[in-house]
Design a protein around this motif. Structure first.
Motif, PDB file in Angstrom:
ATOM      1  N   ASN A  22       0.814  -1.214   0.000  1.00  0.00           N
ATOM      2  CA  ASN A  22       0.000   0.000   0.000  1.00  0.00           C
ATOM      3  C   ASN A  22       0.847   1.262   0.000  1.00  0.00           C
ATOM      4  OD1 ASN A  22      -3.014  -0.851   0.313  1.00  0.00           O
ATOM      5  ND2 ASN A  22      -1.851  -2.230   1.626  1.00  0.00           N
ATOM      6  N   VAL A  23       2.164   1.112   0.008  1.00  0.00           N
ATOM      7  CA  VAL A  23       3.121   2.159  -0.345  1.00  0.00           C
ATOM      8  C   VAL A  23       4.076   1.507  -1.332  1.00  0.00           C
ATOM      9  CG1 VAL A  23       4.975   3.655   0.449  1.00  0.00           C
ATOM     10  CG2 VAL A  23       2.942   3.380   1.865  1.00  0.00           C
ATOM     11  N   TRP A  24       4.306   2.149  -2.472  1.00  0.00           N
ATOM     12  CA  TRP A  24       5.029   1.490  -3.561  1.00  0.00           C
ATOM     13  C   TRP A  24       6.459   1.991  -3.668  1.00  0.00           C
ATOM     14  CZ3 TRP A  24       0.703   2.318  -7.779  1.00  0.00           C
ATOM     15  CH2 TRP A  24      -0.414   1.538  -7.440  1.00  0.00           C
ATOM     16  N   ARG A 491     -23.972  -1.031 -18.172  1.00  0.00           N
ATOM     17  CA  ARG A 491     -23.424  -0.194 -17.110  1.00  0.00           C
ATOM     18  C   ARG A 491     -21.909  -0.263 -17.088  1.00  0.00           C
ATOM     19  NH1 ARG A 491     -27.298  -0.478 -11.726  1.00  0.00           N
ATOM     20  NH2 ARG A 491     -29.228   0.218 -12.743  1.00  0.00           N
ATOM     21  N   ILE A 492     -21.311   0.819 -16.631  1.00  0.00           N
ATOM     22  CA  ILE A 492     -19.861   0.883 -16.462  1.00  0.00           C
ATOM     23  C   ILE A 492     -19.579   1.242 -15.010  1.00  0.00           C
ATOM     24  CG2 ILE A 492     -17.744   2.080 -17.117  1.00  0.00           C
ATOM     25  CD1 ILE A 492     -18.879   2.559 -19.847  1.00  0.00           C
ATOM     26  N   ARG A 493     -18.844   0.379 -14.338  1.00  0.00           N
ATOM     27  CA  ARG A 493     -18.416   0.681 -12.964  1.00  0.00           C
ATOM     28  C   ARG A 493     -16.942   1.046 -13.005  1.00  0.00           C
ATOM     29  NH1 ARG A 493     -19.678  -2.715  -7.463  1.00  0.00           N
ATOM     30  NH2 ARG A 493     -21.790  -2.277  -8.224  1.00  0.00           N
ATOM     31  N   VAL A 494     -16.625   2.222 -12.455  1.00  0.00           N
ATOM     32  CA  VAL A 494     -15.265   2.748 -12.491  1.00  0.00           C
ATOM     33  C   VAL A 494     -14.738   2.875 -11.069  1.00  0.00           C
ATOM     34  CG1 VAL A 494     -13.788   4.649 -13.237  1.00  0.00           C
ATOM     35  CG2 VAL A 494     -15.792   4.011 -14.603  1.00  0.00           C
ATOM     36  N   THR A 495     -13.593   2.274 -10.813  1.00  0.00           N
ATOM     37  CA  THR A 495     -12.926   2.365  -9.519  1.00  0.00           C
ATOM     38  C   THR A 495     -11.548   2.964  -9.735  1.00  0.00           C
ATOM     39  OG1 THR A 495     -14.082   0.459  -8.586  1.00  0.00           O
ATOM     40  CG2 THR A 495     -11.998   1.064  -7.571  1.00  0.00           C
ATOM     41  N   THR A 496     -11.272   4.092  -9.084  1.00  0.00           N
ATOM     42  CA  THR A 496      -9.987   4.773  -9.203  1.00  0.00           C
ATOM     43  C   THR A 496      -9.323   4.811  -7.840  1.00  0.00           C
ATOM     44  OG1 THR A 496     -10.949   6.180 -10.932  1.00  0.00           O
ATOM     45  CG2 THR A 496      -8.796   6.817 -10.050  1.00  0.00           C
ATOM     46  N   THR A 497      -8.109   4.316  -7.771  1.00  0.00           N
ATOM     47  CA  THR A 497      -7.402   4.261  -6.491  1.00  0.00           C
ATOM     48  C   THR A 497      -5.957   4.666  -6.700  1.00  0.00           C
ATOM     49  OG1 THR A 497      -6.926   2.835  -4.583  1.00  0.00           O
ATOM     50  CG2 THR A 497      -6.783   1.822  -6.762  1.00  0.00           C
ATOM     51  N   ALA A 498      -5.303   5.141  -5.639  1.00  0.00           N
ATOM     52  CA  ALA A 498      -3.921   5.606  -5.737  1.00  0.00           C
ATOM     53  C   ALA A 498      -3.157   5.214  -4.484  1.00  0.00           C
ATOM     54  CB  ALA A 498      -3.870   7.122  -5.939  1.00  0.00           C
ATOM     55  N   ARG A 499      -1.838   5.059  -4.629  1.00  0.00           N
ATOM     56  CA  ARG A 499      -0.959   4.747  -3.504  1.00  0.00           C
ATOM     57  C   ARG A 499       0.288   5.629  -3.589  1.00  0.00           C
ATOM     58  NH1 ARG A 499      -5.063   2.689  -2.628  1.00  0.00           N
ATOM     59  NH2 ARG A 499      -5.541   0.593  -1.830  1.00  0.00           N
ATOM     60  N   ASN A 500       0.856   5.933  -2.422  1.00  0.00           N
ATOM     61  CA  ASN A 500       2.039   6.800  -2.362  1.00  0.00           C
ATOM     62  C   ASN A 500       3.284   6.066  -2.843  1.00  0.00           C
ATOM     63  OD1 ASN A 500       0.546   8.904  -1.246  1.00  0.00           O
ATOM     64  ND2 ASN A 500       0.954   8.257   0.853  1.00  0.00           N
ATOM     65  N   TRP A 501       4.191   6.850  -3.446  1.00  0.00           N
ATOM     66  CA  TRP A 501       5.510   6.337  -3.788  1.00  0.00           C
ATOM     67  C   TRP A 501       6.445   6.575  -2.613  1.00  0.00           C
ATOM     68  CZ3 TRP A 501       5.744   3.412  -7.921  1.00  0.00           C
ATOM     69  CH2 TRP A 501       4.907   3.666  -9.034  1.00  0.00           C
ATOM     70  N   ALA A 502       7.454   5.724  -2.472  1.00  0.00           N
ATOM     71  CA  ALA A 502       8.441   5.898  -1.406  1.00  0.00           C
ATOM     72  C   ALA A 502       9.784   5.377  -1.866  1.00  0.00           C
ATOM     73  CB  ALA A 502       7.989   5.167  -0.140  1.00  0.00           C
ATOM     74  N   ASP A 503      10.846   6.005  -1.357  1.00  0.00           N
ATOM     75  CA  ASP A 503      12.207   5.560  -1.639  1.00  0.00           C
ATOM     76  C   ASP A 503      12.526   4.373  -0.731  1.00  0.00           C
ATOM     77  OD1 ASP A 503      14.819   5.222  -2.268  1.00  0.00           O
ATOM     78  OD2 ASP A 503      15.527   7.074  -1.299  1.00  0.00           O
ATOM     79  N   ALA A 504      12.821   3.233  -1.335  1.00  0.00           N
ATOM     80  CA  ALA A 504      13.039   2.014  -0.554  1.00  0.00           C
ATOM     81  C   ALA A 504      14.288   2.092   0.309  1.00  0.00           C
ATOM     82  CB  ALA A 504      13.131   0.817  -1.487  1.00  0.00           C
ATOM     83  N   GLN A 505      15.211   3.012   0.008  1.00  0.00           N
ATOM     84  CA  GLN A 505      16.425   3.121   0.814  1.00  0.00           C
ATOM     85  C   GLN A 505      16.183   3.891   2.109  1.00  0.00           C
ATOM     86  OE1 GLN A 505      19.272   1.604   0.121  1.00  0.00           O
ATOM     87  NE2 GLN A 505      18.459   0.755  -1.790  1.00  0.00           N
ATOM     88  N   SER A 506      15.427   4.978   2.004  1.00  0.00           N
ATOM     89  CA  SER A 506      15.232   5.837   3.184  1.00  0.00           C
ATOM     90  C   SER A 506      13.889   5.637   3.868  1.00  0.00           C
ATOM     91  CB  SER A 506      15.373   7.308   2.771  1.00  0.00           C
ATOM     92  OG  SER A 506      14.400   7.640   1.781  1.00  0.00           O
ATOM     93  N   ILE A 508      12.057   2.520   4.047  1.00  0.00           N
ATOM     94  CA  ILE A 508      11.719   1.102   4.058  1.00  0.00           C
ATOM     95  C   ILE A 508      10.704   0.762   5.145  1.00  0.00           C
ATOM     96  CG2 ILE A 508      13.694   0.580   5.541  1.00  0.00           C
ATOM     97  CD1 ILE A 508      12.089  -1.656   2.818  1.00  0.00           C
ATOM     98  N   GLN A 509      10.771   1.464   6.274  1.00  0.00           N
ATOM     99  CA  GLN A 509       9.826   1.162   7.350  1.00  0.00           C
ATOM    100  C   GLN A 509       8.394   1.482   6.928  1.00  0.00           C
ATOM    101  OE1 GLN A 509      10.651  -0.487   9.993  1.00  0.00           O
ATOM    102  NE2 GLN A 509      12.819  -0.470   9.390  1.00  0.00           N
ATOM    103  N   SER A 510       8.234   2.546   6.157  1.00  0.00           N
ATOM    104  CA  SER A 510       6.899   2.901   5.679  1.00  0.00           C
ATOM    105  C   SER A 510       6.384   1.856   4.695  1.00  0.00           C
ATOM    106  CB  SER A 510       6.936   4.273   5.009  1.00  0.00           C
ATOM    107  OG  SER A 510       5.680   4.592   4.447  1.00  0.00           O
ATOM    108  N   ILE A 511       7.259   1.374   3.814  1.00  0.00           N
ATOM    109  CA  ILE A 511       6.862   0.341   2.857  1.00  0.00           C
ATOM    110  C   ILE A 511       6.527  -0.955   3.588  1.00  0.00           C
ATOM    111  CG2 ILE A 511       7.638  -1.077   0.918  1.00  0.00           C
ATOM    112  CD1 ILE A 511       9.324   1.260  -0.023  1.00  0.00           C
ATOM    113  N   ALA A 512       7.373  -1.295   4.569  1.00  0.00           N
ATOM    114  CA  ALA A 512       7.143  -2.543   5.315  1.00  0.00           C
ATOM    115  C   ALA A 512       5.824  -2.504   6.061  1.00  0.00           C
ATOM    116  CB  ALA A 512       8.298  -2.782   6.283  1.00  0.00           C
TER     117      ALA A 512
END
Length: 768
Positions: A22-24, A491-506, A508-512
């Motif tokens: 949920n953080v990429w 019918r058309i069902r549309v789902t739009t979702t987004a996730r934050n980007w993160a630097d895996a080096q600095s 990593i705790q947020s990604i984990a």
């Protein structure tokens, strides 16, 4: 601020989406190192009572290679009446109907709470729903009578305006004409010769309405023919016709199997719908009581002394009919899927019926009704009744020319999908070269939807390591699902979702912390099951083990306190916890990957349902739920471990396919002594009844209906429980015998603890 667990639950409830991360990680290199790919479990038609349809068509991005739908993540210039697409950054003009929008007067598709929204794009008369029964008559009289009663009952559960047809087969194939009054009339075809749609059309005297080419027919055109009639018109005649069905009249010599022309019967069913109702929602409901033994699609010869192929035969390339039969059914599945027709298979027999060769038919057409039981009696009847009840409630979602397509940000591409879908070969800028599952496309067709149908989508981060993403950037994915509503609307069902980007080096705790173990486990399990279809079992297990080792090794990279010596510290398992290891341990032992003690048909049946169920049901399939009942208190969940099997306990195990009640040694002795029938032991009577009541509740709600097992200590069917629990105590651990610590299992399988210790050792040695 909500925790990640709450955030994940909110997204699943609102949008039907569960991501593995949920953080990429912001670069392709770091995403590859994460081992578990960025992927999502998506339930396109998740029930949302609070989601009213919007009575206008969606606003699309004007760029031809994008065509994303206006959503809450877009930037809007209310003064200039412009909006910028959040996927390709194209600036678009709002249509004239949006002239009155402002910051305080926003349309629904721009409100954050409508990240999932449904549009009505076409109003029209209802399209016909079709049910074509394909019935095997080479079964015993007792089973045939039970099947006829079930089919007669099903007619009362169908929508009155639905069209219904009947094809029966044995040595010959009969297409029954339903428009005849007072007489039974049918067209008979040889069971050894295949026919294409054009030949069938000429032989049956059918014409293909020109207006229906490429689209569904309208009500002013003929919506029925001699072979497909409305239920309300032929209900009585068809009921009588079903009641008069007899066993196949061709004699069967002793030592022979009946000649069963299943391949030709299915081919005629597909061809009949293909030439009369193309691109219209339909179900071909196939009821079989044995394997095809002649003609195209045969899986075994008619000599009883020649057994049907086994896993051993397949591994040694000794199944001589396998490849040719599989090719025949794959061709039928492709034709049916191209026209939006679903093929259900109800196999009821003591031996195998060829579901392995036919698996592509239900898998590619989105069947929800595939069934594998031993008899056409009670369990089958109950399951069929539930299917028709589901159809009467949800046929809005189960029929039609449904399609599904994702749109992604520039930094992400679609690798593929795993589930009941087929590729529409739609190339685009968001398609990854790295294919996973059914890949190489950005659009899939799903002929059969229901509210629990769940697809696994896999993505690839393509942003390069030296191209940083701006601070606060987000990766977005938009899922667009088109389906047919029972009112006749598209019918058309549309789902739009987004996730934050993160630097895996600095970071990593947020990604984990964003790691969704449950979703990741099922996504990896689907990958393993998909590979198991084409690879040897040991190779799949080794691949799964390597992924786990890589995950542990990757975790140690970011752990400054781990000496990488004889053990791993607890901090190394921030990404891969004890629960994930437990799940993978049970996955390795599950019937989805282990074919020992399962026939090829059974493995195909298990895998079919695993690849279409939602996350909760899939978790139960792999790691069954175990509840304990005792005098010590109310029922409680316990570990799926041999230590939970105690003499004074009753256990209830739910494996999705089975509901099992196990009575411990002491409880079993009390029951044999009939203590529960004595007034002074009323509490024991209630204890015995409690798991039965809970089991009945599960049996009444689960589809397909599970097998119900009531067993006890020392009983032959106790093996179903003993084969599922973790064998933490075995005959090799002699010190546990006679102690109140559980029941030792007579097995040479390793326990979870041994599995984890060995995995840690390999991870450390690999990283050293």
């Amino acid at each position: 601020m909500a925790s990640f667990a709450e955030y994940i639950a909110q997204n699943e409830e609102r949008d039907g989406v569960r991501f593995s991360w949920n953080v990429w990680p912001s670069s392709r290199l770091e995403a590859t190192r994460m081992v578990v790919p960025i992927a999502a479990l998506f339930t396109p038609l998740k029930e949302r009572p609070d989601l009213p349809p919007i009575q206008y068509e969606p606003v699309l991005c004007s760029r031809a290679t994008c065509r994303a739908v206006l959503n809450p993540l877009c930037q809007v210039d209310y003064r200039a009446k412009l909006w910028a697409c959040n996927f390709c950054y194209q600036r678009n003009q709002f249509p004239p109907s949006y002239a009155g929008i402002s910051e305080v007067n926003q349309p629904a598709e721009l409100l954050p709470q409508f990240s999932t929204i449904e549009y009505v794009v076409q109003r029209g008369p209802p399209m016909p729903l079709l049910f074509l029964y394909v019935v095997d008559t080479c079964i015993e009289d007792d089973d045939l009578q039970a099947l006829k009663e079930s089919l007669q009952m099903s007619l009362s559960l169908l929508p009155p305006a639905a069209l219904v047809g009947l094809i029966t087969f044995g040595r010959m194939v009969q297409v029954h004409e339903l428009g005849c009054e007072g007489i039974s009339k049918s067209y008979v075809f040889r069971g050894t010769k295949d026919l294409n749609a054009k030949q069938l059309q000429e032989m049956l005297g059918l014409t293909k309405p020109a207006a229906t080419q490429g689209r569904a027919p309208q009500t002013q055109q003929p919506l029925c023919n001699r072979f497909l009639q409305p239920v309300q018109k032929v209900d009585m005649n068809l009921t009588d016709l079903l009641g008069e069905l007899q066993r196949d009249p061709w004699p069967v010599t002793q030592g022979k199997r009946p000649l069963r022309s299943l391949g030709v019967a299915l081919s005629i069913a597909v061809g009949l719908l293909e030439c009369t109702f193309p691109n219209t929602g339909a179900r071909i409901m196939t009821f079989i009581g044995g394997p095809a033994t002649q003609g195209p699609g045969m899986v075994v010869g008619d000599e009883l002394k020649t057994p049907i192929r086994s896993w051993h035969d397949i591994e040694k390339d000794g199944a001589k009919f396998l490849k040719k039969a599989t090719k025949h059914y794959e061709s039928l599945a492709s034709r049916a899927a191209a026209n939006g027709h679903i093929i259900d298979i109800y196999a009821c027999a003591l031996d195998q019926t060829g579901l392995l060769e036919m698996k592509c038919c239900p898998n590619h057409t989105g069947s929800m009704g595939t069934l594998l039981v031993y008899s056409f009696h009670t369990p089958y009847k109950t399951t069929l009744t539930r299917l028709y009840l589901k159809l009467s409630v949800f046929f809005v979602n189960i029929f039609g020319l449904n399609s599904f397509s994702p749109q992604t940000s520039r930094e992400v591409k679609v690798s593929g999908a795993i589930g009941p879908c087929v590729s529409l070969n739609a190339k685009g800028p968001c398609v990854s070269e790295n294919e996973i599952g059914t890949g190489g496309t950005s659009q899939w067709k799903v002929c059969g939807f229901d509210p629990s149908t769940t697809l696994a989508l896999y993505f690839e981060v393509v942003n390069q390591h030296n191209a940083p993403i701006p601070q606060g950037g987000r990766g977005a994915i938009q899922f667009v699902t088109q389906y047919q509503h029972s009112s006749g609307q598209r019918r058309i069902r549309v789902t739009t979702t987004a996730r934050n980007w993160a630097d895996a080096q600095s970071q990593i705790q947020s990604i984990a912390a964003s790691f969704d173990q449950e979703a990741a486990a099922i996504l990896m399990a689907r990958l393993a099951v998909y590979r198991a279809e084409t690879e040897e079992g040991p190779d799949v297990l080794r691949w799964l083990d390597r992924q786990l080792i890589r995950l542990v090794r990757h975790s140690t990279i970011y752990c400054p306190y781990c000496p990488l010596a004889a053990h791993l510290c607890s901090a190394c398992f921030s990404l891969c916890s004890y629960w994930l290891f437990t799940f993978m341990f049970h996955l390795r032992r599950s019937p989805f990957l282990q074919v020992f003690n399962n026939s090829p048909d059974e493995s195909s049946f298990y895998r079919h349902h695993f690849n279409r169920q939602d996350l909760t049901q899939a978790l139960i399939m792999v790691q069954p739920v175990l509840y304990a009942y005792s005098f010590n208190g109310p029922p409680e969940p316990v570990l799926l471990d041999s230590s939970s099997i105690l003499p004074d306990r009753i256990l209830l195990m739910d494996t999705f396919f089975q509901i099992l009640i196990y009575h411990g040694e002491t409880v079993a002795q009390w029951r044999k002594a009939k203590y529960h029938e004595m007034p002074e032991y009323e509490n024991f009577k209630h204890l015995l009844q409690a798991p039965v009541d809970d089991a009945q509740e599960l049996l009444h709600t689960r589809f397909p209906m599970p097998r119900y097992i009531d067993t006890e200590h020392g009983g032959s069917q106790a093996r179903f429980l003993l084969s599922k629990v973790n064998p933490s105590q075995t005959h090799n651990n002699m010190y546990t015998w006679g102690q109140e610590s559980g029941a030792p299992i007579l097995t040479d399988d390793v326990s979870l603890q041994v599995f984890m210790d060995h995995l840690k050792k390999l991870a450390v040695s690999s990283a050293a």
